[in-house]
Design a protein around this motif. Structure first.
Motif, PDB file in Angstrom:
ATOM      1  N   ARG A  98      47.912  31.777  37.680  1.00 22.01           N
ATOM      2  CA  ARG A  98      47.736  32.350  36.342  1.00 22.01           C
ATOM      3  C   ARG A  98      46.316  32.148  35.808  1.00 22.01           C
ATOM      4  O   ARG A  98      45.909  32.810  34.852  1.00 22.01           O
ATOM      5  N   GLY A  99      45.587  31.241  36.432  1.00 22.38           N
ATOM      6  CA  GLY A  99      44.215  30.993  35.983  1.00 22.38           C
ATOM      7  C   GLY A  99      43.229  32.061  36.383  1.00 22.38           C
ATOM      8  O   GLY A  99      42.128  32.130  35.832  1.00 22.38           O
ATOM      9  N   GLY A 100      43.642  32.936  37.335  1.00 22.40           N
ATOM     10  CA  GLY A 100      42.746  34.002  37.764  1.00 22.40           C
ATOM     11  C   GLY A 100      41.710  33.533  38.773  1.00 22.40           C
ATOM     12  O   GLY A 100      41.611  32.353  39.109  1.00 22.40           O
ATOM     13  N   ARG A 101      40.941  34.493  39.243  1.00 21.48           N
ATOM     14  CA  ARG A 101      39.904  34.184  40.217  1.00 21.48           C
ATOM     15  C   ARG A 101      38.668  33.618  39.518  1.00 21.48           C
ATOM     16  O   ARG A 101      38.393  33.940  38.370  1.00 21.48           O
ATOM     17  N   PRO A 102      37.889  32.795  40.213  1.00 21.67           N
ATOM     18  CA  PRO A 102      36.647  32.272  39.611  1.00 21.67           C
ATOM     19  C   PRO A 102      35.628  33.399  39.436  1.00 21.67           C
ATOM     20  O   PRO A 102      35.578  34.330  40.242  1.00 21.67           O
ATOM     21  N   PRO A 103      34.832  33.355  38.374  1.00 21.78           N
ATOM     22  CA  PRO A 103      33.818  34.401  38.182  1.00 21.78           C
ATOM     23  C   PRO A 103      32.761  34.347  39.273  1.00 21.78           C
ATOM     24  O   PRO A 103      32.426  33.259  39.781  1.00 21.78           O
ATOM     25  N   GLY A 104      32.242  35.495  39.636  1.00 22.02           N
ATOM     26  CA  GLY A 104      31.188  35.536  40.652  1.00 22.02           C
ATOM     27  C   GLY A 104      29.914  34.857  40.155  1.00 22.02           C
ATOM     28  O   GLY A 104      29.582  34.913  38.967  1.00 22.02           O
ATOM     29  N   PHE A 105      29.216  34.218  41.078  1.00 23.72           N
ATOM     30  CA  PHE A 105      27.988  33.529  40.706  1.00 23.72           C
ATOM     31  C   PHE A 105      27.026  33.568  41.881  1.00 23.72           C
ATOM     32  O   PHE A 105      27.346  33.115  42.984  1.00 23.72           O
ATOM     33  N   ASP A 106      25.818  34.129  41.643  1.00 22.39           N
ATOM     34  CA  ASP A 106      24.790  34.246  42.671  1.00 22.39           C
ATOM     35  C   ASP A 106      23.693  33.222  42.385  1.00 22.39           C
ATOM     36  O   ASP A 106      22.944  33.362  41.413  1.00 22.39           O
ATOM     37  N   THR A 107      23.598  32.209  43.216  1.00 20.76           N
ATOM     38  CA  THR A 107      22.616  31.140  42.991  1.00 20.76           C
ATOM     39  C   THR A 107      21.190  31.661  43.035  1.00 20.76           C
ATOM     40  O   THR A 107      20.340  31.261  42.233  1.00 20.76           O
TER      41      THR A 107
ATOM     42  N   ILE B 185      26.456  33.929  35.174  1.00 22.15           N
ATOM     43  CA  ILE B 185      26.604  32.856  34.195  1.00 22.15           C
ATOM     44  C   ILE B 185      27.415  31.744  34.849  1.00 22.15           C
ATOM     45  O   ILE B 185      28.548  31.984  35.280  1.00 22.15           O
ATOM     46  N   PRO B 186      26.896  30.535  34.954  1.00 17.16           N
ATOM     47  CA  PRO B 186      27.667  29.445  35.576  1.00 17.16           C
ATOM     48  C   PRO B 186      28.885  29.089  34.731  1.00 17.16           C
ATOM     49  O   PRO B 186      28.858  29.183  33.497  1.00 17.16           O
ATOM     50  N   GLU B 187      29.940  28.678  35.400  1.00 16.72           N
ATOM     51  CA  GLU B 187      31.175  28.306  34.721  1.00 16.72           C
ATOM     52  C   GLU B 187      31.113  26.844  34.283  1.00 16.72           C
ATOM     53  O   GLU B 187      30.654  25.979  35.028  1.00 16.72           O
ATOM     54  N   LYS B 188      31.578  26.567  33.075  1.00 17.04           N
ATOM     55  CA  LYS B 188      31.611  25.189  32.584  1.00 17.04           C
ATOM     56  C   LYS B 188      32.622  24.368  33.382  1.00 17.04           C
ATOM     57  O   LYS B 188      33.613  24.912  33.882  1.00 17.04           O
ATOM     58  N   ASN B 189      32.368  23.082  33.469  1.00 11.11           N
ATOM     59  CA  ASN B 189      33.251  22.198  34.255  1.00 11.11           C
ATOM     60  C   ASN B 189      34.674  22.189  33.712  1.00 11.11           C
ATOM     61  O   ASN B 189      35.641  22.235  34.477  1.00 11.11           O
ATOM     62  N   ASP B 190      34.823  22.154  32.373  1.00 12.16           N
ATOM     63  CA  ASP B 190      36.178  22.117  31.813  1.00 12.16           C
ATOM     64  C   ASP B 190      36.902  23.437  32.028  1.00 12.16           C
ATOM     65  O   ASP B 190      38.117  23.473  32.257  1.00 12.16           O
ATOM     66  N   GLN B 191      36.165  24.555  31.992  1.00  6.40           N
ATOM     67  CA  GLN B 191      36.784  25.849  32.253  1.00  6.40           C
ATOM     68  C   GLN B 191      37.258  25.941  33.699  1.00  6.40           C
ATOM     69  O   GLN B 191      38.337  26.476  33.973  1.00  6.40           O
ATOM     70  N   ARG B 192      36.444  25.416  34.605  1.00  8.62           N
ATOM     71  CA  ARG B 192      36.840  25.421  36.018  1.00  8.62           C
ATOM     72  C   ARG B 192      38.090  24.554  36.226  1.00  8.62           C
ATOM     73  O   ARG B 192      39.011  24.940  36.959  1.00  8.62           O
ATOM     74  N   LYS B 193      38.127  23.426  35.554  1.00  9.39           N
ATOM     75  CA  LYS B 193      39.268  22.520  35.692  1.00  9.39           C
ATOM     76  C   LYS B 193      40.540  23.156  35.151  1.00  9.39           C
ATOM     77  O   LYS B 193      41.599  23.121  35.800  1.00  9.39           O
ATOM     78  N   HIS B 194      40.475  23.784  33.975  1.00 11.43           N
ATOM     79  CA  HIS B 194      41.653  24.417  33.379  1.00 11.43           C
ATOM     80  C   HIS B 194      42.145  25.578  34.230  1.00 11.43           C
ATOM     81  O   HIS B 194      43.353  25.803  34.364  1.00 11.43           O
TER      82      HIS B 194
END
Length: 285
Positions: A227-236, A211-220
């Motif tokens: 504390r924001g944690g690691r980015p979710p995995g994403f396979d193009t 599931i792609p991450e939303k731009n605002d979620q990535r920014k926050h």
């Protein structure tokens, strides 16, 4: 066989699941009546305008409502899914998405007073969105673009709110012993389903997801630092397969009675989508 009617193969798959009356006066032939139902959702005509070759329109409509309320079409869909699963023909790389369906004025004339009756919601799955009264069809399909589960909601309902309910409707029975299979191997969805709660739900059930991450979620997340944690995995490469669910919607909307909602009740419209889904499955097995 005429146009918009069941083929012999489709009828062979559906006939064993049609309930038969043990007593009473002789009734209209089952295949003739079911052909009337298929013709109706294929063409989008009103029940009163069904051709005479299908018998009295009221007989076809009454039988359709009875099958809808008794879950006959749901059982037919699950039965054909069970056969495909037993043959190893289901790709459990599941895609989920939704589509908006415009409600015709005949469907929009439904009375809304008196509360719900049985499984029928108060709002009859009619809601306000851009363009007026609409209904939203949520769909979960397998890797070959065949419906595994569906959910009908008002048109303004957000996709992420219905994601769990949709996945929990996946229930493919076993042809032998064992519990029905309810858990996909992997789920693909677009940004509308990107939420921490839904990702946590998938992890609890042991379901992989793309599931792609939303731009605002990535920014926050970046603002929060560690504390924001690691980015979710994403396979193009995996995400490129998400167009399968879009192709399934295109096939379903080839049925004029699905592309525009004419049914007054959510129960009847969902039964029509389920019958159309069964026909998509019957073409592929």
């Amino acid at each position: 066989m005429r146009r918009h009617e069941l083929t012999d193969r489709e009828w062979e798959l559906l006939a064993p699941l049609i309930p038969r009356a043990a007593t009473g006066r002789p009734r209209a032939e089952d295949r003739q009546v079911v052909n009337g139902m298929v013709y109706k959702i294929r063409t989008g005509v009103s029940w009163r305008d069904l051709p005479e070759r299908y018998g009295p329109w009221k007989t076809v409509y009454t039988r359709f409502r009875r099958y809808a309320l008794e879950g006959i079409f749901v059982r037919a869909l699950q039965h054909i899914q069970a056969q495909a699963d037993a043959a190893g023909d289901i790709d459990w790389l599941v895609q989920i998405d939704s589509t908006i369906v415009r409600a015709h004025q005949h469907a929009a004339a439904t009375g809304r007073k008196g509360g719900s009756t049985g499984d029928e919601p108060d709002d009859h799955a009619l809601g306000r969105s851009r363009g007026g009264l609409t209904t939203k069809v949520h769909l979960a399909v397998d890797g070959q673009g065949r419906p595994l589960a569906l959910l009908v909601t008002p048109g303004q309902r957000h996709d992420s709110i219905c994601a769990r309910s949709l996945l929990e409707r996946i229930r493919v029975p076993r042809t032998g012993l064992g519990r029905p299979r309810c858990r996909p191997d992997h789920v693909i969805a677009d940004k509308a389903y990107s939420s921490r709660g839904f990702r946590a739900y998938l992890r609890r059930r042991g379901i992989g997801h793309t599931i792609p991450e939303k731009n605002d979620q990535r920014k926050h997340r970046r603002i929060r630092g560690r504390r924001g944690g690691r980015p979710p995995g994403f396979d193009t490469a995996t995400y490129r397969r998400r167009n399968t669910v879009e192709r399934c919607f295109n096939q379903l909307k080839g049925f004029r009675g699905i592309a525009t909602r004419y049914e007054k009740t959510a129960t009847s419209y969902e039964a029509a989508v389920t019958l159309a889904s069964f026909l998509l499955w019957a073409r592929s097995v």
